[in-house]
Enzyme design. Structure first.
Site, mmCIF file in Angstrom:
data_model
loop_
_atom_site.group_PDB
_atom_site.id
_atom_site.type_symbol
_atom_site.label_atom_id
_atom_site.label_comp_id
_atom_site.label_asym_id
_atom_site.label_seq_id
_atom_site.Cartn_x
_atom_site.Cartn_y
_atom_site.Cartn_z
ATOM 1 N N LYS A 26 0.819 -1.195 0.000
ATOM 2 C CA LYS A 26 0.000 0.000 0.000
ATOM 3 C C LYS A 26 0.861 1.255 0.000
ATOM 4 C CE LYS A 26 -2.757 -2.695 3.147
ATOM 5 N NZ LYS A 26 -3.035 -2.865 4.579
ATOM 6 N N GLY A 27 2.108 1.100 0.392
ATOM 7 C CA GLY A 27 2.962 2.249 0.671
ATOM 8 C C GLY A 27 3.190 3.199 -0.490
ATOM 9 N N GLU B 4 7.639 2.007 -6.253
ATOM 10 C CA GLU B 4 7.748 1.434 -4.905
ATOM 11 C C GLU B 4 8.068 2.540 -3.905
ATOM 12 O OE1 GLU B 4 6.982 -0.526 -2.758
ATOM 13 O OE2 GLU B 4 8.276 -2.282 -2.635
ATOM 14 N N ASP B 5 7.635 2.354 -2.678
ATOM 15 C CA ASP B 5 7.914 3.364 -1.649
ATOM 16 C C ASP B 5 9.375 3.341 -1.213
ATOM 17 O OD1 ASP B 5 7.652 0.909 -0.353
ATOM 18 O OD2 ASP B 5 6.157 1.590 1.096
ATOM 19 N N ASP C 278 14.682 -1.733 0.754
ATOM 20 C CA ASP C 278 15.448 -1.980 1.968
ATOM 21 C C ASP C 278 16.447 -3.101 1.656
ATOM 22 O OD1 ASP C 278 15.924 -1.598 4.740
ATOM 23 O OD2 ASP C 278 14.586 -3.229 5.255
ATOM 24 N N PHE D 150 14.553 3.245 10.433
ATOM 25 C CA PHE D 150 13.196 2.857 10.064
ATOM 26 C C PHE D 150 12.339 4.109 9.942
ATOM 27 C CE2 PHE D 150 8.964 1.147 10.151
ATOM 28 C CZ PHE D 150 9.102 0.021 9.357
ATOM 29 N N VAL D 151 11.795 4.327 8.747
ATOM 30 C CA VAL D 151 11.063 5.564 8.491
ATOM 31 C C VAL D 151 9.567 5.332 8.317
ATOM 32 C CG1 VAL D 151 12.994 6.905 7.580
ATOM 33 C CG2 VAL D 151 11.729 5.392 6.035
ATOM 34 N N ASP E 204 4.567 2.793 6.535
ATOM 35 C CA ASP E 204 3.894 2.480 7.790
ATOM 36 C C ASP E 204 4.806 1.799 8.781
ATOM 37 O OD1 ASP E 204 3.969 -0.021 6.192
ATOM 38 O OD2 ASP E 204 2.840 -0.838 7.885
HETATM 39 P P1 IMP Z 1 12.754 -5.207 1.297
HETATM 40 O O1 IMP Z 1 12.197 -6.485 0.758
HETATM 41 O O2 IMP Z 1 13.621 -5.456 2.511
HETATM 42 O O3 IMP Z 1 13.455 -4.372 0.273
HETATM 43 O O4 IMP Z 1 11.527 -4.420 1.888
HETATM 44 C C1 IMP Z 1 10.726 -3.595 1.130
HETATM 45 C C2 IMP Z 1 9.441 -3.273 1.853
HETATM 46 O O5 IMP Z 1 9.634 -3.208 3.264
HETATM 47 C C3 IMP Z 1 8.951 -1.897 1.470
HETATM 48 O O6 IMP Z 1 8.090 -1.960 0.366
HETATM 49 C C4 IMP Z 1 8.260 -1.427 2.730
HETATM 50 O O7 IMP Z 1 6.918 -1.835 2.718
HETATM 51 C C5 IMP Z 1 8.980 -2.128 3.854
HETATM 52 N N1 IMP Z 1 9.993 -1.262 4.500
HETATM 53 C C6 IMP Z 1 11.338 -1.345 4.424
HETATM 54 N N2 IMP Z 1 11.953 -0.399 5.130
HETATM 55 C C7 IMP Z 1 10.969 0.340 5.680
HETATM 56 C C8 IMP Z 1 10.959 1.509 6.525
HETATM 57 O O8 IMP Z 1 11.993 2.080 6.921
HETATM 58 N N3 IMP Z 1 9.730 1.975 6.868
HETATM 59 C C9 IMP Z 1 8.568 1.399 6.465
HETATM 60 N N4 IMP Z 1 8.518 0.321 5.677
HETATM 61 C C10 IMP Z 1 9.713 -0.207 5.284
HETATM 62 MG MG MG Z 2 5.134 -1.840 4.457
#
Ligand code: IMP
Ligand code: MG
Length: 186
Positions: free
Chosen positions: A47-48, A103-104, A107, A156-157, A163
């Site tokens: 949803k982000g 994508e938001d 990470d 963590f943001v 969210d």
């Molecule tokens: P990844 O698979 O570790 O790259 O995670 C990606 C997803 O994790 C993003 O689409 C977010 O929904 C969530 N995410 C990662 N870091 C943060 C953060 O700092 N704040 C909020 N959501 C995050």
């Molecule tokens: Mg999320």
């Protein structure tokens, strides 16, 4: 939740509203230039990315459509499990389309890496990523990101779509989650 409670979750404002909106306008110009003469399909990751996608799209001058996907994420934890599940698939067929995944935040990169492999298999004409935020220090797997809004440190943001346990998406800026609210072990 009162406005004061909402504010209290924010340890520090990382990217204020004006800075966010200015950068998004620039990204919109860049994307419009790159896709001139083409028909763009924006794929928002629920949803982000909804907030970012809506603002970004208003700066595009090329013909564009939107569709959405929802994939499983962390639940209430702040760490990626690497286990990705499609909760909602696209409504339309992307074969032969110019697809830009919006994508938001990236990470570890695990979620997007899975998603890109999945979309690639459907035969789009092109497939690129536009992420509002990226945390390069956290990357576990390489994902080729064509457009990035901001590189941020390993914090963590929340806010502007992001969210923590489904809350705080409505903040108009990106803030660091108050460390007191981060669960142990994350
Ligand atoms: P990844 O698979 O570790 O790259 O995670 C990606 C997803 O994790 C993003 O689409 C977010 O929904 C969530 N995410 C990662 N870091 C943060 C953060 O700092 N704040 C909020 N959501 C995050
Ligand atoms: Mg999320």
């Amino acid at each position: 939740m009162s406005a004061a409670e909402l504010q209290r979750a924010v340890g520090e404002v990382l990217i204020d509203e004006t800075t966010l909106q200015r950068r998004i306008a620039t990204l919109g110009d860049e994307i419009s230039n790159d896709y001139t003469g083409r028909d763009l399909l924006l794929v928002g990751v629920l949803k982000g990315a909804v907030f970012f996608l809506a603002d970004l799209m208003r700066h595009l001058t090329v013909p564009c459509e939107i569709d959405f996907m929802a994939i499983s994420s962390y639940g209430a934890s702040t760490d990626s499990s690497g286990v990705v599940r499609i909760l909602k698939d696209l409504d339309i067929n992307i074969e032969g389309r110019d697809v830009l995944v919006v994508e938001d935040i990236i990470d570890s990169g695990l979620t997007l890496s899975y998603l890109m492999r999945n979309l690639e298999a459907r035969g789009p004409a092109s497939l690129e990523i536009c992420a509002l935020l990226t945390k390069p220090d956290r990357r576990e797997i390489d994902v080729p990101v064509r457009y990035v809004g901001f590189e941020i440190p390993n914090r963590f943001v929340i806010g502007y779509g992001l969210d923590f346990a489904e809350r705080y998406r409505n903040l108009p800026y990106v803030g660091v989650l108050d460390p007191a609210l981060v669960p142990e072990g994350s």
